[in-house]
Design a protein around this motif. Sequence first.
Motif, PDB file in Angstrom:
ATOM      1  N   LYS A  22       8.783   2.211   8.236  1.00  0.00           N
ATOM      2  CA  LYS A  22       8.083   1.857   9.476  1.00  0.00           C
ATOM      3  C   LYS A  22       6.897   2.790   9.721  1.00  0.00           C
ATOM      4  N   LEU A  23       7.129   4.076   9.520  1.00  0.00           N
ATOM      5  CA  LEU A  23       6.055   5.051   9.720  1.00  0.00           C
ATOM      6  C   LEU A  23       4.927   4.822   8.715  1.00  0.00           C
ATOM      7  N   ALA A  24       5.287   4.569   7.455  1.00  0.00           N
ATOM      8  CA  ALA A  24       4.275   4.308   6.428  1.00  0.00           C
ATOM      9  C   ALA A  24       3.457   3.071   6.774  1.00  0.00           C
ATOM     10  N   LEU A  25       4.123   2.035   7.286  1.00  0.00           N
ATOM     11  CA  LEU A  25       3.408   0.813   7.655  1.00  0.00           C
ATOM     12  C   LEU A  25       2.399   1.094   8.765  1.00  0.00           C
ATOM     13  N   GLU A  26       2.790   1.880   9.760  1.00  0.00           N
ATOM     14  CA  GLU A  26       1.865   2.226  10.839  1.00  0.00           C
ATOM     15  C   GLU A  26       0.649   2.960  10.289  1.00  0.00           C
ATOM     16  N   MET A  27       0.863   3.825   9.287  1.00  0.00           N
ATOM     17  CA  MET A  27      -0.261   4.548   8.697  1.00  0.00           C
ATOM     18  C   MET A  27      -1.194   3.587   7.961  1.00  0.00           C
ATOM     19  N   THR A  28      -0.623   2.589   7.278  1.00  0.00           N
ATOM     20  CA  THR A  28      -1.466   1.665   6.510  1.00  0.00           C
ATOM     21  C   THR A  28      -2.251   0.716   7.403  1.00  0.00           C
ATOM     22  N   GLU A  29      -1.904   0.645   8.664  1.00  0.00           N
ATOM     23  CA  GLU A  29      -2.638  -0.216   9.584  1.00  0.00           C
ATOM     24  C   GLU A  29      -3.920   0.442  10.097  1.00  0.00           C
ATOM     25  N   THR A  30      -4.133   1.697   9.743  1.00  0.00           N
ATOM     26  CA  THR A  30      -5.374   2.386  10.085  1.00  0.00           C
ATOM     27  C   THR A  30      -6.416   2.090   9.017  1.00  0.00           C
ATOM     28  N   SER A  31      -7.647   2.524   9.241  1.00  0.00           N
ATOM     29  CA  SER A  31      -8.677   2.341   8.212  1.00  0.00           C
ATOM     30  C   SER A  31      -8.403   3.288   7.054  1.00  0.00           C
ATOM     31  N   GLN A  32      -8.758   2.860   5.861  1.00  0.00           N
ATOM     32  CA  GLN A  32      -8.510   3.676   4.675  1.00  0.00           C
ATOM     33  C   GLN A  32      -9.213   5.023   4.766  1.00  0.00           C
ATOM     34  N   ALA A  68       0.803  -1.217   0.000  1.00  0.00           N
ATOM     35  CA  ALA A  68       0.000   0.000   0.000  1.00  0.00           C
ATOM     36  C   ALA A  68       0.837   1.268   0.000  1.00  0.00           C
ATOM     37  N   VAL A  69       2.154   1.128  -0.048  1.00  0.00           N
ATOM     38  CA  VAL A  69       3.062   2.282  -0.002  1.00  0.00           C
ATOM     39  C   VAL A  69       3.718   2.488  -1.361  1.00  0.00           C
ATOM     40  N   ALA A  70       3.630   3.710  -1.880  1.00  0.00           N
ATOM     41  CA  ALA A  70       4.323   4.070  -3.119  1.00  0.00           C
ATOM     42  C   ALA A  70       5.590   4.842  -2.763  1.00  0.00           C
ATOM     43  N   TRP A  71       6.728   4.375  -3.258  1.00  0.00           N
ATOM     44  CA  TRP A  71       8.005   5.052  -3.060  1.00  0.00           C
ATOM     45  C   TRP A  71       8.282   5.902  -4.289  1.00  0.00           C
ATOM     46  N   LEU A  72       8.253   7.210  -4.107  1.00  0.00           N
ATOM     47  CA  LEU A  72       8.489   8.177  -5.172  1.00  0.00           C
ATOM     48  C   LEU A  72       9.904   8.712  -5.033  1.00  0.00           C
ATOM     49  N   THR A  73      10.772   8.374  -5.988  1.00  0.00           N
ATOM     50  CA  THR A  73      12.169   8.801  -5.947  1.00  0.00           C
ATOM     51  C   THR A  73      12.419   9.851  -7.013  1.00  0.00           C
ATOM     52  N   LEU A  74      12.911  11.006  -6.601  1.00  0.00           N
ATOM     53  CA  LEU A  74      13.379  12.027  -7.544  1.00  0.00           C
ATOM     54  C   LEU A  74      14.702  11.503  -8.087  1.00  0.00           C
ATOM     55  N   ASN A  75      14.757  11.240  -9.386  1.00  0.00           N
ATOM     56  CA  ASN A  75      15.810  10.371  -9.916  1.00  0.00           C
ATOM     57  C   ASN A  75      16.684  11.068 -10.958  1.00  0.00           C
ATOM     58  N   ARG A  76      17.322  12.156 -10.551  1.00  0.00           N
ATOM     59  CA  ARG A  76      18.345  12.816 -11.378  1.00  0.00           C
ATOM     60  C   ARG A  76      19.589  13.027 -10.503  1.00  0.00           C
ATOM     61  N   PRO A  77      20.172  11.952  -9.997  1.00  0.00           N
ATOM     62  CA  PRO A  77      21.256  12.102  -9.012  1.00  0.00           C
ATOM     63  C   PRO A  77      22.462  12.856  -9.539  1.00  0.00           C
ATOM     64  N   HIS A  78      22.700  12.826 -10.855  1.00  0.00           N
ATOM     65  CA  HIS A  78      23.843  13.536 -11.438  1.00  0.00           C
ATOM     66  C   HIS A  78      23.684  15.047 -11.329  1.00  0.00           C
ATOM     67  N   ASN A  79      22.429  15.523 -11.149  1.00  0.00           N
ATOM     68  CA  ASN A  79      22.140  16.949 -10.975  1.00  0.00           C
ATOM     69  C   ASN A  79      21.532  17.240  -9.613  1.00  0.00           C
ATOM     70  N   LEU A  80      21.854  16.395  -8.635  1.00  0.00           N
ATOM     71  CA  LEU A  80      21.302  16.536  -7.274  1.00  0.00           C
ATOM     72  C   LEU A  80      19.776  16.601  -7.302  1.00  0.00           C
ATOM     73  N   ASN A  81      19.189  15.866  -8.264  1.00  0.00           N
ATOM     74  CA  ASN A  81      17.732  15.770  -8.387  1.00  0.00           C
ATOM     75  C   ASN A  81      17.057  17.121  -8.581  1.00  0.00           C
ATOM     76  N   ALA A  82      17.757  18.020  -9.291  1.00  0.00           N
ATOM     77  CA  ALA A  82      17.200  19.347  -9.572  1.00  0.00           C
ATOM     78  C   ALA A  82      15.928  19.219 -10.406  1.00  0.00           C
ATOM     79  N   LEU A  83      15.033  20.181 -10.222  1.00  0.00           N
ATOM     80  CA  LEU A  83      13.742  20.169 -10.899  1.00  0.00           C
ATOM     81  C   LEU A  83      13.906  20.624 -12.348  1.00  0.00           C
TER      82      LEU A  83
END
Length: 268
Positions: free
Chosen positions: A200-210, A13-28
């Motif tokens: 761990k924090l995300a898992l605790e959140m997913t243990e609540t009701s949707q 139930a957890v989506a991991w969103l990675t800003l993935n431009r490490p060569h540019n310090l993940n600049a926008l």
Amino acid sequence: MEYQAIEIKNDGAVAWLTLNRPHNLNALSAQMVAELEDFLHRLPKQTETRVVVMKGAGRAFCAGLDLKEQNRGGTGLGASTTDTVESQRRMSDLVVAMRRAPQPFIAAIRGPAAGGGFALALACDVRIAGESARFNAAFIRIGLTACDMGVSYFLPRAVGSSVASELMLTGRFINAQRAFATGLVSELMPDAEVDSAAAKLALEMTETSQLGLRLTKECLSLSIDAGSLEQAVAIEDRNQVLCVRAGYIEEGARAFLEKRKPRYAPRA
């Protein structure tokens, strides 16, 4: 859309969103903004995703606007007034979309979160920092105001007006230790432990009701801006009634009495 500047991995139930431009310090970059727009546009309808963890690849969370691309004219900023307005709105709409999304966002921060990266971190509901984390409202250091992408809204609410004014009027960095002391981040730990703490924090959140989780995020956002106690209590009452009528209280009470974790139905 096939993402290139960001990476999405689903872990239950957890989506991991990675800003993935490490060569540019993940600049926008313009590409990253477009990909974030697409992800955030789809997110509210993805009921299987309960929580989003945002992080940066490599040694930075996000260094802010890609100034090299800007100097090449890649973002449209400064090309004309119309182009500037459109580019500015596209970036600022990212933080609005994050706050409107029903899923809580957790920021797992290592290294710099500067300018627009600072804004993305502030738009998250919870921030966990590694010891290398540092933050600044970099906009003011490049000839702009420090009031950009929601920073003037989120920062004083997180740390108070005095610290917010100090950081925004100078663009100076605040390190991880002071960020924790001022309440800018809720946890501080070695860099190597940041992802596991976020998981761990995300898992605790997913243990609540949707429904309870989504309505809690909504109510917190509305209550921060409530004009009175009565307004805050009114939205609290409405959300509690919705959760009761959805039937979650029955399983929650039963699990409490049986001394076990509740097993909430995914939809009610």
